[in-house]
Structure formats: C-alpha cells, structure tokens
Design a protein around this motif. Structure first.
Motif, PDB file in Angstrom:
ATOM      1  N   THR A 156      52.021  -2.157   0.999  1.00 51.11           N
ATOM      2  CA  THR A 156      51.150  -1.685   2.072  1.00 51.11           C
ATOM      3  C   THR A 156      49.839  -1.167   1.506  1.00 51.11           C
ATOM      4  O   THR A 156      48.774  -1.368   2.096  1.00 51.11           O
ATOM      5  N   LEU A 157      49.888  -0.520   0.353  1.00 49.14           N
ATOM      6  CA  LEU A 157      48.660  -0.065  -0.304  1.00 49.14           C
ATOM      7  C   LEU A 157      47.781  -1.260  -0.658  1.00 49.14           C
ATOM      8  O   LEU A 157      46.568  -1.233  -0.434  1.00 49.14           O
ATOM      9  N   ALA A 158      48.369  -2.319  -1.166  1.00 53.83           N
ATOM     10  CA  ALA A 158      47.601  -3.522  -1.511  1.00 53.83           C
ATOM     11  C   ALA A 158      46.965  -4.140  -0.268  1.00 53.83           C
ATOM     12  O   ALA A 158      45.816  -4.594  -0.315  1.00 53.83           O
ATOM     13  N   VAL A 159      47.686  -4.152   0.839  1.00 48.84           N
ATOM     14  CA  VAL A 159      47.128  -4.680   2.089  1.00 48.84           C
ATOM     15  C   VAL A 159      45.952  -3.813   2.557  1.00 48.84           C
ATOM     16  O   VAL A 159      44.899  -4.326   2.948  1.00 48.84           O
ATOM     17  N   TYR A 160      46.115  -2.490   2.488  1.00 49.56           N
ATOM     18  CA  TYR A 160      45.045  -1.568   2.883  1.00 49.56           C
ATOM     19  C   TYR A 160      43.794  -1.788   2.026  1.00 49.56           C
ATOM     20  O   TYR A 160      42.685  -1.927   2.539  1.00 49.56           O
ATOM     21  N   LEU A 161      43.988  -1.844   0.714  1.00 51.43           N
ATOM     22  CA  LEU A 161      42.851  -2.043  -0.174  1.00 51.43           C
ATOM     23  C   LEU A 161      42.222  -3.420   0.004  1.00 51.43           C
ATOM     24  O   LEU A 161      41.011  -3.577  -0.114  1.00 51.43           O
ATOM     25  N   GLY A 162      43.045  -4.420   0.316  1.00 56.56           N
ATOM     26  CA  GLY A 162      42.518  -5.746   0.595  1.00 56.56           C
ATOM     27  C   GLY A 162      41.637  -5.751   1.836  1.00 56.56           C
ATOM     28  O   GLY A 162      40.591  -6.415   1.864  1.00 56.56           O
ATOM     29  N   ALA A 163      42.026  -4.993   2.851  1.00 56.08           N
ATOM     30  CA  ALA A 163      41.211  -4.877   4.061  1.00 56.08           C
ATOM     31  C   ALA A 163      39.889  -4.164   3.743  1.00 56.08           C
ATOM     32  O   ALA A 163      38.826  -4.559   4.245  1.00 56.08           O
ATOM     33  N   CYS A 164      39.955  -3.136   2.915  1.00 55.22           N
ATOM     34  CA  CYS A 164      38.734  -2.443   2.497  1.00 55.22           C
ATOM     35  C   CYS A 164      37.837  -3.383   1.699  1.00 55.22           C
ATOM     36  O   CYS A 164      36.611  -3.396   1.889  1.00 55.22           O
ATOM     37  N   LEU A 165      38.428  -4.162   0.823  1.00 54.90           N
ATOM     38  CA  LEU A 165      37.681  -5.141   0.034  1.00 54.90           C
ATOM     39  C   LEU A 165      36.985  -6.146   0.945  1.00 54.90           C
ATOM     40  O   LEU A 165      35.801  -6.447   0.767  1.00 54.90           O
ATOM     41  N   ALA A 166      37.700  -6.649   1.932  1.00 53.05           N
ATOM     42  CA  ALA A 166      37.109  -7.618   2.863  1.00 53.05           C
ATOM     43  C   ALA A 166      35.924  -7.005   3.604  1.00 53.05           C
ATOM     44  O   ALA A 166      34.878  -7.645   3.757  1.00 53.05           O
ATOM     45  N   ALA A 167      36.063  -5.766   4.050  1.00 55.37           N
ATOM     46  CA  ALA A 167      34.967  -5.090   4.743  1.00 55.37           C
ATOM     47  C   ALA A 167      33.789  -4.853   3.798  1.00 55.37           C
ATOM     48  O   ALA A 167      32.630  -5.028   4.184  1.00 55.37           O
ATOM     49  N   ALA A 168      34.083  -4.477   2.569  1.00 57.59           N
ATOM     50  CA  ALA A 168      33.017  -4.191   1.604  1.00 57.59           C
ATOM     51  C   ALA A 168      32.225  -5.446   1.253  1.00 57.59           C
ATOM     52  O   ALA A 168      31.026  -5.365   0.980  1.00 57.59           O
ATOM     53  N   THR A 169      32.883  -6.608   1.257  1.00 60.02           N
ATOM     54  CA  THR A 169      32.157  -7.842   0.923  1.00 60.02           C
ATOM     55  C   THR A 169      31.076  -8.147   1.961  1.00 60.02           C
ATOM     56  O   THR A 169      30.107  -8.837   1.647  1.00 60.02           O
ATOM     57  N   LEU A 170      31.228  -7.623   3.167  1.00 59.97           N
ATOM     58  CA  LEU A 170      30.209  -7.812   4.194  1.00 59.97           C
ATOM     59  C   LEU A 170      29.024  -6.874   3.992  1.00 59.97           C
ATOM     60  O   LEU A 170      27.922  -7.157   4.441  1.00 59.97           O
ATOM     61  N   ASP A 171      29.267  -5.734   3.333  1.00 59.97           N
ATOM     62  CA  ASP A 171      28.234  -4.712   3.159  1.00 59.97           C
ATOM     63  C   ASP A 171      27.533  -4.767   1.809  1.00 59.97           C
ATOM     64  O   ASP A 171      26.368  -4.401   1.707  1.00 59.97           O
ATOM     65  N   LEU A 172      28.243  -5.171   0.772  1.00 64.12           N
ATOM     66  CA  LEU A 172      27.716  -5.065  -0.588  1.00 64.12           C
ATOM     67  C   LEU A 172      27.326  -6.425  -1.150  1.00 64.12           C
ATOM     68  O   LEU A 172      28.027  -7.409  -0.930  1.00 64.12           O
ATOM     69  N   PRO A 173      26.236  -6.465  -1.910  1.00 58.39           N
ATOM     70  CA  PRO A 173      25.903  -7.716  -2.590  1.00 58.39           C
ATOM     71  C   PRO A 173      26.897  -7.959  -3.721  1.00 58.39           C
ATOM     72  O   PRO A 173      27.578  -7.036  -4.166  1.00 58.39           O
ATOM     73  N   ALA A 174      26.994  -9.188  -4.158  1.00 57.07           N
ATOM     74  CA  ALA A 174      27.876  -9.511  -5.283  1.00 57.07           C
ATOM     75  C   ALA A 174      27.395  -8.726  -6.502  1.00 57.07           C
ATOM     76  O   ALA A 174      26.237  -8.841  -6.896  1.00 57.07           O
ATOM     77  N   PRO A 175      28.276  -7.901  -7.066  1.00 64.15           N
ATOM     78  CA  PRO A 175      27.841  -7.064  -8.195  1.00 64.15           C
ATOM     79  C   PRO A 175      27.750  -7.862  -9.495  1.00 64.15           C
ATOM     80  O   PRO A 175      28.449  -8.851  -9.674  1.00 64.15           O
ATOM     81  N   ALA A 176      26.882  -7.401 -10.374  1.00 63.65           N
ATOM     82  CA  ALA A 176      26.811  -7.983 -11.719  1.00 63.65           C
ATOM     83  C   ALA A 176      27.890  -7.312 -12.560  1.00 63.65           C
ATOM     84  O   ALA A 176      28.135  -6.125 -12.435  1.00 63.65           O
ATOM     85  N   GLY A 177      28.577  -8.078 -13.353  1.00 63.69           N
ATOM     86  CA  GLY A 177      29.634  -7.487 -14.195  1.00 63.69           C
ATOM     87  C   GLY A 177      30.960  -7.470 -13.470  1.00 63.69           C
ATOM     88  O   GLY A 177      31.507  -8.509 -13.148  1.00 63.69           O
ATOM     89  N   ARG A 178      31.455  -6.298 -13.184  1.00 62.52           N
ATOM     90  CA  ARG A 178      32.761  -6.129 -12.555  1.00 62.52           C
ATOM     91  C   ARG A 178      32.752  -6.630 -11.110  1.00 62.52           C
ATOM     92  O   ARG A 178      31.839  -6.351 -10.344  1.00 62.52           O
ATOM     93  N   SER A 179      33.790  -7.368 -10.718  1.00 60.45           N
ATOM     94  CA  SER A 179      33.864  -7.908  -9.362  1.00 60.45           C
ATOM     95  C   SER A 179      34.319  -6.836  -8.377  1.00 60.45           C
ATOM     96  O   SER A 179      34.908  -5.818  -8.771  1.00 60.45           O
ATOM     97  N   LEU A 180      34.049  -7.080  -7.110  1.00 64.17           N
ATOM     98  CA  LEU A 180      34.540  -6.160  -6.084  1.00 64.17           C
ATOM     99  C   LEU A 180      36.062  -6.138  -6.058  1.00 64.17           C
ATOM    100  O   LEU A 180      36.669  -5.094  -5.810  1.00 64.17           O
ATOM    101  N   GLN A 181      36.681  -7.274  -6.329  1.00 68.58           N
ATOM    102  CA  GLN A 181      38.143  -7.309  -6.363  1.00 68.58           C
ATOM    103  C   GLN A 181      38.664  -6.380  -7.452  1.00 68.58           C
ATOM    104  O   GLN A 181      39.624  -5.648  -7.247  1.00 68.58           O
TER     105      GLN A 181
END
Length: 89
Positions: A50-75
């Motif tokens: 359930t924690l992984a699902v929650y964080l995955g939902a946050c990740l999906a939302a963040a990809t709409l707000d944040l540009p692709a970062p240099a270096g470390r991925s959002l995932q």
C-alpha cells in the motif's frame, strides 16, 4: 493564547508535500524528506504494498508538476528509498 496543539500541524499534515514544487511543507527539503520517509515506513510497516501504491500515485502527480530532473530520476526520489524485501523460496 493559543494551545500548542492547535498551532502545530497534525501528524497527517506533518512533512506533507507542498505542490507544485514537491517540497516538504515543514522542513523545505525535497519531498518525501527524511522525516516523512521514516514516518511512512513506520506507518506502513505491515503493508509495504500500500505504501508503494501511495508513493506511485504521488510520483504520477509529481510528473505533471516537475520537469524531468538532471541526474536522479523522479522514480528514484519517490520510490528508490523503499527497502527491498527478500523473496522467500
């Protein structure tokens, strides 16, 4: 005079993300910050899926707000810190 409990954030609000920059609303670090990671691991210690699902939902939302970062991925930022469980077998 205000009661200290009224002026401090609730446990659910503590270290919550501030969008659209996805920083911690409490400490200002990239979300999930170290404090939030620790509290999430404790809260979801018996249900890591359930924690992984929650964080995955946050990740999906963040990809709409944040540009692709240099270096470390959002995932990596959102989910790479999760401890891996050994497979039995």
């Amino acid at each position: 005079m205000t009661d200290a409990a009224e002026s401090s954030p609730s446990m659910a609000e503590a270290h919550a993300p501030s969008t659209p920059d996805w920083t911690c609303g409490t400490c200002g670090a990239e979300w999930p910050c170290e404090a939030k990671r620790a509290s999430l691991l404790k809260e979801y210690q018996l249900d890591r899926a359930t924690l992984a699902v929650y964080l995955g939902a946050c990740l999906a939302a963040a990809t709409l707000d944040l540009p692709a970062p240099a270096g470390r991925s959002l995932q990596e930022r959102f989910m790479g810190w999760l401890p891996r469980q050994r497979r039995s077998g």
